[in-house]
Write an enzyme that holds these catalytic residues in place. Structure first.
Site, mmCIF file in Angstrom:
data_model
loop_
_atom_site.group_PDB
_atom_site.id
_atom_site.type_symbol
_atom_site.label_atom_id
_atom_site.label_comp_id
_atom_site.label_asym_id
_atom_site.label_seq_id
_atom_site.Cartn_x
_atom_site.Cartn_y
_atom_site.Cartn_z
ATOM 1 C CB SER A 1 -0.892 0.011 1.242
ATOM 2 O OG SER A 1 -1.535 1.271 1.416
ATOM 3 C CE1 TYR A 4 -4.683 -2.203 4.704
ATOM 4 C CE2 TYR A 4 -3.646 -0.061 4.465
ATOM 5 C CZ TYR A 4 -4.209 -1.180 3.905
ATOM 6 O OH TYR A 4 -4.299 -1.282 2.541
#
Length: 294
Positions: free
Chosen positions: A183, A196
């Protein structure tokens, strides 16, 4: 989808939320696009077999359908969302390829081992692994992240990558590939997604380290780092925190809009195919124009 239509679809995103994770494609408004109508396959993955985790929706579905259009059979690993998974399987089969769906938690080592064996039993081969399943929960204060949330995020987002890859490796050989989904948050951080983002940073290290270990065997390991992409995880997580934030999703990148899963699928094809035969340990950033290190 044209760039103009992508901008129009971004403007159609209204405040919304979903009351479950990982979220449902059928409840998203507007629906996401998974593959362009004018995307022409050319047999880049002809005869290959791929496993895609989180393949029921979003980026995983886009990877699965692009693989199928390029000639691969696809096993879709997913958690709970049966209807979405069946839709992905139907889309794969509509491309003339075989599919199978396997429901389970990639954070469970035993499930990953069993899934790999089922895929090999059905297709007789395994060539491509796409580690893509992910979860997130918005928390603006570190002290609000419970032990359970921290452990669940790590179990899905990085333990699952390790478990599935370890189970698959005995079946992989020279020329096969592993593609991991990290990400943009691994490179720039995110104050509302600390756990995350931490797991996504771990994926970067996993990808780079494993690529060096497997290069002598001819197995390539790369990763894609998406920015804001319109998937069910957005209304199911950001929407649960604040539905109004969903309407503004993706507006902070230079292109001013979220991306569509269809804009990532070709990159998964590239990293899974011989087109990237001299590429390993690398990252493709698909994030709407944000400049990040690494």
């Amino acid at each position: 989808m044209t760039r103009e239509r992508a901008r129009e679809k971004a403007e159609e995103i209204d405040p919304q939320e979903q009351d479950r994770r990982p979220g449902l494609e059928t409840e998203m408004e507007p629906p996401a696009e998974f593959i362009r109508d004018d995307y022409e396959g050319s047999g880049k993955l002809e005869g290959e077999v791929a496993i895609v985790t989180g393949g029921d929706s979003g980026i995983g579905r886009a990877a699965a359908v692009h693989f199928a259009r390029e000639g691969a059979d696809v096993a879709v690993l997913y958690y709970d969302e049966d209807e979405d998974a069946e839709t992905t399987a139907e889309m794969v089969e509509a491309e003339g390829q075989e599919s199978m769906t396997l429901d389970g938690d990639v954070g469970d080592s035993a499930f990953c081992r069993a899934a790999v064996e089922e895929v090999v039993d059905k297709f007789g081969d395994l060539d491509v692994i796409v580690n893509n399943a992910a979860t997130q929960v918005v928390k603006t204060d570190l002290t609000d992240i419970s032990d359970e949330q921290w452990e669940e995020t790590f179990a899905t987002n990085i333990h699952g990558y390790f478990y599935l890859t370890r189970a698959a490796l005995p079946h992989l050989e020279d020329g096969d590939t592993i593609v991991n989904t990290t990400s943009i948050n691994a490179f720039r951080g995110n104050e509302t997604l600390v756990d995350y983002s931490t797991t996504k940073g771990a994926i970067v290290a996993f990808t780079r380290s494993l690529s060096q270990q497997l290069a002598p065997e001819g197995i390539r390991v790369n990763q894609i780092a998406p920015g804001p992409i319109w998937t069910p995880l957005i209304p199911a997580t950001i929407g649960q925190y604040d539905p109004e934030m969903v309407a503004e999703f993706g507006q902070d990148v230079p292109m001013g809009r979220p991306g569509q899963p269809s804009e990532l699928g070709p990159a998964y094809v590239y990293l899974a195919s011989e087109d990237s035969s001299y590429v390993s340990g690398q990252t493709i950033h698909i994030n709407g124009g944000s400049i990040v290190g690494g």
